[in-house]
Motif scaffolding. Sequence first.
Motif, PDB file in Angstrom:
ATOM      1  N   THR A 131     -53.915  11.041  12.294  1.00 54.61           N
ATOM      2  CA  THR A 131     -53.177   9.882  12.795  1.00 54.61           C
ATOM      3  C   THR A 131     -53.796   9.374  14.090  1.00 54.61           C
ATOM      4  O   THR A 131     -54.465  10.121  14.815  1.00 54.61           O
ATOM      5  CB  THR A 131     -51.706  10.239  13.040  1.00 54.61           C
ATOM      6  OG1 THR A 131     -51.630  11.410  13.871  1.00 54.61           O
ATOM      7  CG2 THR A 131     -50.993  10.510  11.720  1.00 54.61           C
ATOM      8  N   MET A 160     -49.904   6.660   3.797  1.00 55.47           N
ATOM      9  CA  MET A 160     -49.649   6.116   5.128  1.00 55.47           C
ATOM     10  C   MET A 160     -48.672   7.040   5.836  1.00 55.47           C
ATOM     11  O   MET A 160     -47.818   7.683   5.197  1.00 55.47           O
ATOM     12  CB  MET A 160     -49.077   4.700   5.050  1.00 55.47           C
ATOM     13  CG  MET A 160     -48.706   4.070   6.398  1.00 55.47           C
ATOM     14  SD  MET A 160     -50.060   3.972   7.607  1.00 55.47           S
ATOM     15  CE  MET A 160     -51.059   2.659   6.870  1.00 55.47           C
ATOM     16  N   TRP A 200     -46.046   7.011   9.341  1.00 55.07           N
ATOM     17  CA  TRP A 200     -45.400   6.205  10.379  1.00 55.07           C
ATOM     18  C   TRP A 200     -44.732   7.120  11.396  1.00 55.07           C
ATOM     19  O   TRP A 200     -44.102   8.116  11.030  1.00 55.07           O
ATOM     20  CB  TRP A 200     -44.296   5.317   9.789  1.00 55.07           C
ATOM     21  CG  TRP A 200     -44.718   4.248   8.842  1.00 55.07           C
ATOM     22  CD1 TRP A 200     -44.819   2.900   9.106  1.00 55.07           C
ATOM     23  CD2 TRP A 200     -45.035   4.379   7.445  1.00 55.07           C
ATOM     24  NE1 TRP A 200     -45.192   2.207   7.979  1.00 55.07           N
ATOM     25  CE2 TRP A 200     -45.329   3.091   6.940  1.00 55.07           C
ATOM     26  CE3 TRP A 200     -45.112   5.476   6.578  1.00 55.07           C
ATOM     27  CZ2 TRP A 200     -45.684   2.868   5.613  1.00 55.07           C
ATOM     28  CZ3 TRP A 200     -45.469   5.263   5.257  1.00 55.07           C
ATOM     29  CH2 TRP A 200     -45.753   3.969   4.786  1.00 55.07           C
ATOM     30  N   ARG A 213     -46.937   2.142  11.913  1.00 60.38           N
ATOM     31  CA  ARG A 213     -48.070   2.686  11.155  1.00 60.38           C
ATOM     32  C   ARG A 213     -49.033   3.453  12.062  1.00 60.38           C
ATOM     33  O   ARG A 213     -49.327   3.018  13.177  1.00 60.38           O
ATOM     34  CB  ARG A 213     -48.862   1.567  10.490  1.00 60.38           C
ATOM     35  CG  ARG A 213     -48.168   0.787   9.410  1.00 60.38           C
ATOM     36  CD  ARG A 213     -49.157  -0.224   8.854  1.00 60.38           C
ATOM     37  NE  ARG A 213     -48.526  -1.222   8.008  1.00 60.38           N
ATOM     38  CZ  ARG A 213     -49.173  -2.247   7.460  1.00 60.38           C
ATOM     39  NH1 ARG A 213     -50.472  -2.405   7.705  1.00 60.38           N
ATOM     40  NH2 ARG A 213     -48.526  -3.110   6.695  1.00 60.38           N
ATOM     41  N   GLN A 214     -49.570   4.523  11.522  1.00 59.05           N
ATOM     42  CA  GLN A 214     -50.571   5.289  12.252  1.00 59.05           C
ATOM     43  C   GLN A 214     -51.999   4.992  11.800  1.00 59.05           C
ATOM     44  O   GLN A 214     -52.950   5.546  12.346  1.00 59.05           O
ATOM     45  CB  GLN A 214     -50.269   6.779  12.120  1.00 59.05           C
ATOM     46  CG  GLN A 214     -49.025   7.201  12.866  1.00 59.05           C
ATOM     47  CD  GLN A 214     -49.122   6.893  14.349  1.00 59.05           C
ATOM     48  OE1 GLN A 214     -49.988   7.423  15.042  1.00 59.05           O
ATOM     49  NE2 GLN A 214     -48.254   6.013  14.844  1.00 59.05           N
ATOM     50  N   GLY A 266     -53.413   1.025   4.437  1.00 59.73           N
ATOM     51  CA  GLY A 266     -53.215   2.225   3.641  1.00 59.73           C
ATOM     52  C   GLY A 266     -54.517   2.978   3.471  1.00 59.73           C
ATOM     53  O   GLY A 266     -55.543   2.394   3.099  1.00 59.73           O
ATOM     54  N   LEU A 285     -47.748  -1.647   0.820  1.00 61.78           N
ATOM     55  CA  LEU A 285     -47.558  -1.189   2.191  1.00 61.78           C
ATOM     56  C   LEU A 285     -46.449  -1.953   2.902  1.00 61.78           C
ATOM     57  O   LEU A 285     -45.716  -1.372   3.717  1.00 61.78           O
ATOM     58  CB  LEU A 285     -48.873  -1.297   2.952  1.00 61.78           C
ATOM     59  CG  LEU A 285     -48.979  -0.524   4.258  1.00 61.78           C
ATOM     60  CD1 LEU A 285     -48.608   0.944   4.063  1.00 61.78           C
ATOM     61  CD2 LEU A 285     -50.392  -0.626   4.817  1.00 61.78           C
ATOM     62  N   ASP A 314     -43.376  -0.308   4.745  1.00 61.11           N
ATOM     63  CA  ASP A 314     -43.095  -0.602   6.151  1.00 61.11           C
ATOM     64  C   ASP A 314     -41.593  -0.826   6.366  1.00 61.11           C
ATOM     65  O   ASP A 314     -41.007  -0.350   7.352  1.00 61.11           O
ATOM     66  CB  ASP A 314     -43.844  -1.857   6.605  1.00 61.11           C
ATOM     67  CG  ASP A 314     -45.302  -1.606   6.926  1.00 61.11           C
ATOM     68  OD1 ASP A 314     -45.670  -0.451   7.209  1.00 61.11           O
ATOM     69  OD2 ASP A 314     -46.076  -2.580   6.899  1.00 61.11           O
TER      70      ASP A 314
END
Length: 270
Positions: A153, A182, A184, A189-190, A194, A244, A248
């Motif tokens: 990450t 993914m 989070w 998001r890190q 994706g 994604l 999210d």
Amino acid sequence: SGAGRGQTMSRIKMGRVSTPAPSPGVIGWWPCFQANTDTSVVDVSGKSRNLSFGAGLTTAEAWAAANAFSSVDTTADDCGILARSAFDWDFNAGENFLLSCLINAAAPAATRTLFGNGYNSTSAQGLRFIVKSTGVCAPWFYESTGDLFLADTSGALADSTTKHLMFAWYDHDVASGTARYMIWFNGVRQYAVGVSASGLGTINPVDDFRIGGNKTGASAFQSMAASFSALQMYRSARSVDWDLERLDRLAVRLRRSPATPLTENEWPTA
């Protein structure tokens, strides 16, 4: 709006707010708001998949933090355990997977495992979600094509503050051996997009799924110091097409209401 008021009222009965039923794709839902004398972590999803305590974990250690389940930094089995048969995510069928929880952990002295059931691509296949000494985390897979150590990450999860974590595995094309994932933190998001994983084989787990630790050998263990609450896990068929942006929205929703399960509308199964 009238529709909004109706939806709110439908969840209020005799002055009590009801909790919506979890999606049929729920693997388990463990709020961890329990008495400090309890000897298991209760699953309230309706599937009775309680987490047992590892052999070295005492009730005092497990419930040391208020309204949370804790694991301990040892070379013993001081973590929570979900039976192998209960962790029914089918990686080989290309199923989607989602894990959400609140977690508080300090960066470990060396790489440790937050949750997982794998440690060897030949004898103990599975997922291992790791935390490094810098506090960053990453999903590692031990599968038929070998060890797959995926990207760290961008930020630190383990920094001695409570964070909401969501991990999603999706768009798994079994025939081509590709998928996306993914992570989070607190709904953020890190990774910019994706992350693609390729060269995927099969996974046939033989061990239980552990929360706060992992096996490192046939009779060897390692756990880390961490506290967990509002833990939820879900699976769905490959035919459910996640993107994604939809994920999210789930990350934001779960960050806002981490102890409320995902409904079937939020997490469809087919």
